[in-house]
Write an enzyme that holds these catalytic residues in place. Structure first.
Site, PDB file in Angstrom:
ATOM      1  N   GLU A  47       0.628  -1.154  -0.322  1.00 29.50           N
ATOM      2  CA  GLU A  47       0.359  -0.139  -0.027  1.00 29.50           C
ATOM      3  C   GLU A  47       0.799   1.012   0.034  1.00 29.50           C
ATOM      4  O   GLU A  47       1.687   1.385   0.825  1.00 29.50           O
ATOM      5  CB  GLU A  47      -1.500   0.072   1.115  1.00 29.50           C
ATOM      6  N   ARG A  51       0.221  10.570   1.157  1.00 28.49           N
ATOM      7  CA  ARG A  51       0.078  11.716   2.129  1.00 28.49           C
ATOM      8  C   ARG A  51       1.298  12.049   2.226  1.00 28.49           C
ATOM      9  O   ARG A  51       1.684  13.481   2.896  1.00 28.49           O
ATOM     10  CB  ARG A  51       0.451  10.783   4.121  1.00 28.49           C
ATOM     11  N   LYS A 135     -10.347  -2.589   7.026  1.00 30.67           N
ATOM     12  CA  LYS A 135      -9.080  -2.252   7.663  1.00 30.67           C
ATOM     13  C   LYS A 135      -8.833  -2.114   9.634  1.00 30.67           C
ATOM     14  O   LYS A 135     -10.498  -0.974   9.773  1.00 30.67           O
ATOM     15  CB  LYS A 135      -8.303  -0.869   7.505  1.00 30.67           C
TER      16      LYS A 135
HETATM   17  C1  3PG Z   1      -1.759   3.158   7.942  1.00 27.47           C
HETATM   18  O1  3PG Z   1      -2.016   4.120   7.930  1.00 27.47           O
HETATM   19  O2  3PG Z   1      -2.433   1.795   8.039  1.00 27.47           O
HETATM   20  C2  3PG Z   1      -0.440   3.505   9.258  1.00 27.47           C
HETATM   21  O3  3PG Z   1      -0.439   4.433   9.700  1.00 27.47           O
HETATM   22  C3  3PG Z   1       0.461   2.850   9.347  1.00 27.47           C
HETATM   23  O4  3PG Z   1       0.850   2.344  10.033  1.00 27.47           O
HETATM   24  P1  3PG Z   1       2.125   2.364  11.034  1.00 27.47           P
HETATM   25  O5  3PG Z   1       2.934   3.257  10.054  1.00 27.47           O
HETATM   26  O6  3PG Z   1       1.666   2.351  12.691  1.00 27.47           O
HETATM   27  O7  3PG Z   1       2.269   0.998  11.253  1.00 27.47           O
END
Ligand code: 3PG
Length: 212
Positions: A47, A51, A135
């Site tokens: 994914e 951002r 999710k």
């Molecule tokens: C996401 O969007 O799934 C998260 O920001 C991933 O989370 P992590 O960076 O805490 O693993």
């Protein structure tokens, strides 16, 4: 695609490789070496979040030049980004939460939507429309594996991809739960390793994650 197909397609994507790297591309030059490091570690689906300014172009370029990778778009916040992700060739769409707009777009989308939820009520907004895959975000903050165990009672047939705050050491807490489809997060590509171009560490972290 119908929501039954949405569910089937997500299950197919995560049938073999049950970890999902969540990547935010900060430098254009990182796109291919990072993807190749993950591929070398056995990753087949990833994914890329919207951002950063490079998110959409990274999806488009990987789709073209690494067709063996299944690349989805993450952090899709509204309809405009949903469409941009489709235009870039995203093979699936992930959202941190769910809004009416996004859930409605997912009903008629050519690629599956994995909507984010943190509560039973949000899950039920999607459930009512036919969504069965979600999710869980931010997983570690909203109850972790314990909340997923609790959701298995009222929501049989629903499966999740928990993400948010999950580290390598915590993958094992989630991966064997019956209602976990895949476990996602950025732990396989730590920011320091990407910045240092330490691709072998990223391949190794991917290998370790798949061995769990
Ligand atoms: C996401 O969007 O799934 C998260 O920001 C991933 O989370 P992590 O960076 O805490 O693993």
């Amino acid at each position: 695609m119908s929501l039954a197909e949405n569910t089937r397609e997500l299950d197919r994507l995560f049938a073999a490789v049950r970890v999902l790297p969540v990547l935010s591309i900060r430098r254009e030059a990182d796109i291919f070496p990072l993807a190749d490091a993950l591929l070398a570690g056995g990753i087949t689906t990833l994914e890329i979040t919207l951002r950063t300014a490079h998110g959409l172009s990274a999806i488009a370029r990987l789709q073209q030049e690494r067709p063996e990778l299944c690349v989805g778009a993450g952090t899709v916040l509204d309809g405009r980004q949903f469409q941009s992700a489709l235009d870039a060739g995203a093979r699936f769409i992930v959202t941190p939460g769910c809004t009416d707009e996004l859930l409605t777009l997912g009903l008629d989308s050519p690629v599956p939507l994995l909507p984010g939820i943190a509560t039973a009520s949000e899950l039920m907004m999607g459930y009512r429309l036919g969504y069965r895959r979600f999710k869980l975000f931010p997983a570690e903050v909203c109850g972790g594996a314990a909340v997923l165990r609790s959701f298995s009672g009222p929501f049989p047939g629903v499966r999740f991809c928990p993400t948010g705050g999950i580290t390598q050491a915590k993958v094992a807490d989630y991966i064997d739960l019956d209602n976990v489809m895949a476990v996602g997060g950025s732990w396989m590509a730590p920011r320091e390793a990407v910045e240092a171009g330490d691709w072998s560490t990223i391949s190794e972290l991917s290998r370790q994650s798949l061995a769990d």
